[in-house]
Scaffold this active site. Structure first.
Site, PDB file in Angstrom:
ATOM      1  N   GLU A   7     -75.936 -38.949  17.543  1.00  0.00           N
ATOM      2  CA  GLU A   7     -75.323 -37.738  16.974  1.00  0.00           C
ATOM      3  C   GLU A   7     -76.084 -36.504  17.445  1.00  0.00           C
ATOM      4  OE1 GLU A   7     -74.396 -37.977  12.708  1.00  0.00           O
ATOM      5  OE2 GLU A   7     -75.393 -36.057  12.447  1.00  0.00           O
ATOM      6  N   GLN A  57     -74.658 -34.086   3.761  1.00  0.00           N
ATOM      7  CA  GLN A  57     -75.205 -32.738   3.891  1.00  0.00           C
ATOM      8  C   GLN A  57     -76.463 -32.605   3.031  1.00  0.00           C
ATOM      9  OE1 GLN A  57     -73.350 -30.460   6.227  1.00  0.00           O
ATOM     10  NE2 GLN A  57     -75.542 -30.141   6.134  1.00  0.00           N
ATOM     11  N   ASP A  78     -71.606 -33.344  14.918  1.00  0.00           N
ATOM     12  CA  ASP A  78     -71.768 -33.056  13.488  1.00  0.00           C
ATOM     13  C   ASP A  78     -71.711 -31.550  13.304  1.00  0.00           C
ATOM     14  OD1 ASP A  78     -72.506 -32.755  10.868  1.00  0.00           O
ATOM     15  OD2 ASP A  78     -74.531 -33.557  11.086  1.00  0.00           O
ATOM     16  N   LYS A  88     -83.399 -40.177  12.094  1.00  0.00           N
ATOM     17  CA  LYS A  88     -83.501 -38.790  12.530  1.00  0.00           C
ATOM     18  C   LYS A  88     -84.440 -38.735  13.728  1.00  0.00           C
ATOM     19  CE  LYS A  88     -81.111 -36.078   9.700  1.00  0.00           C
ATOM     20  NZ  LYS A  88     -79.997 -35.224  10.212  1.00  0.00           N
ATOM     21  N   ASP A  93     -79.702 -39.487  15.090  1.00  0.00           N
ATOM     22  CA  ASP A  93     -79.234 -38.105  14.972  1.00  0.00           C
ATOM     23  C   ASP A  93     -80.369 -37.191  15.395  1.00  0.00           C
ATOM     24  OD1 ASP A  93     -78.257 -35.629  14.328  1.00  0.00           O
ATOM     25  OD2 ASP A  93     -78.115 -35.988  12.165  1.00  0.00           O
ATOM     26  N   LYS A 110     -67.900 -34.139   6.847  1.00  0.00           N
ATOM     27  CA  LYS A 110     -68.696 -33.797   5.671  1.00  0.00           C
ATOM     28  C   LYS A 110     -67.846 -32.976   4.716  1.00  0.00           C
ATOM     29  CE  LYS A 110     -73.251 -33.979   7.824  1.00  0.00           C
ATOM     30  NZ  LYS A 110     -74.396 -33.205   8.353  1.00  0.00           N
TER      31      LYS A 110
HETATM   32 MG   LIG Z   1     -76.388 -34.599  11.632  1.00  0.00          MG
END
Ligand SMILES: [Mg+2]
Length: 366
Positions: free
Chosen positions: A217, A294, A242, A162, A191, A266
């Site tokens: 992402e 998620q 996403d 992240k 991401d 997702k």
């Molecule tokens: Mg994401």
């Protein structure tokens, strides 16, 4: 066989460690368990994660839309009429994860009624998926220690970092430490949850060019169209959509307008029916996909496994399936296991989403 009732049960399970990322943070699984009952007494189950920072839904809004809007319109419909169920829910805009849960619960009913695993009804491509683990905001050395622990314990060797922080050095340094510590064989990607501008993302891509990252992402806000398009055109690695491609129409738009060249799928927000349409479209256009998370419970994760293993196109890349490990407990009756870096599809009829009734009674908040 008709839908007789739809239950929306709010519950809360604390996290062992909160997860922090550019668009928000999660401290407890304050989700909604959705159950579709038929007039034959079959019950289908799915999990609904409220993500206000992504879809605008809250635990209360999901319960309300289910009780006040969807249930009155869906009761009486035949569970096999999936497209009709989709069309009825489409009359209400948004409420993405509420709709997704109804669809998965309906598929669970269909599988149980036919005596078949839903993964086979969807496609039956394979029996397991490789797992990618998500690393939230932490100092670089802690991230590496965590990644090494996950590799040792579960055999996982694909990690999503992240990012989206400022100064950019925080994330660039984390990526470097992970690459050095995990070696060449580990799969790494980022991401940013829209945390950067397009120019900042371009700088990160330049400064991490030698790290062998797989893709990036949601680097910036895809609604800033020209910046995103410039980034996708010039990036040496794929740029994934996403939250900017949360449904079939948005996925088509982002691919065709040059906003992305890779898609996160997702099931929590697309159910199985719409997710299958997105996968088919992507495959036809030569766009790779991967199964995203998620911040799902095991009930949500098993649905991702059932779907992802069903199609050749979704089974190619590692799937994000391990966020549930950060929770203190779970409702799923048959707990998932990650062995050799993989999760296997559950055996038996349905979607494998049945819950432990004692645990549900303990954690429900209504
Ligand atoms: Mg994401």
């Amino acid at each position: 066989m008709k839908i007789a009732a739809i239950e929306a049960i709010p519950y809360s399970i604390p996290y062992r460690h909160p997860l922090h990322f550019a668009s928000g943070s999660v401290h407890e699984a304050d989700h909604v368990l959705v159950r579709v009952h038929t007039d034959d007494g079959v019950v289908g189950t799915a999990d609904t994660p409220p993500r206000p920072y992504t879809y605008g839904e809250t635990q209360k809004s999901i319960v309300a839309v289910m009780q006040d809007v969807f249930a009155p319109q869906l009761v009486g419909l035949d569970v096999f009429d999936r497209e009709k169920i989709q069309a009825v829910m489409a009359r209400t805009i948004h409420n993405q994860t509420a709709k997704g849960a109804v669809d998965i619960a309906v598929w669970d009913v269909i599988g149980k009624t036919l005596g078949q695993p839903v993964t086979k009804l969807l496609g039956g491509y394979t029996d397991s998926l490789r797992v990618s683990h998500m690393l939230g905001f932490k100092p670089a050395k802690e991230l590496l220690a965590l990644a090494l622990e996950f590799r040792e314990t579960y055999g996982i060797n694909t990690f999503k970092l992240k990012t989206g922080r400022r100064p950019l050095n925080l994330d660039i340094e984390a990526a470097k430490v992970l690459r050095e510590g995990l070696g060449e064989d580990a799969e790494l990607y980022m991401d940013a949850n829209r945390g950067w501008t397009a120019n900042e993302a371009a700088e990160v891509l330049r400064r991490t060019a030698d790290l062998g990252l797989q893709f990036l992402e949601e680097p910036d806000d895809a609604r800033e169209v020209l910046g995103r398009r410039r980034l996708v055109t010039n990036s040496p690695i794929p740029i994934a959509a996403d939250e900017s491609a949360a449904n079939l129409g948005e996925a088509a738009r982002e691919i065709l307008t040059g906003g992305a060249n890779l898609l996160s799928i997702k099931t929590a927000r697309s159910g199985f029916t719409e997710a299958a349409k997105i996968v088919g479209m992507a495959e036809g256009m030569g766009i790779d996909v991967y199964i995203g998370n998620q911040i799902d419970t095991q009930v949500g994760t098993v649905a991702s496994v059932v779907f992802g293993a069903a199609f050749a196109h979704t089974a190619k890349r590692a799937a994000e399936l391990s966020n549930y490990l950060d929770m203190t407990d779970d409702l799923l009756a048959q707990p998932l296991a990650i062995t050799g870096g993989r999760i296997h599809v559950p055996e038996g009829p349905g979607a494998g989403t049945d819950v432990d009734e004692d645990k549900l009674a303990h954690y429900r908040t209504d």
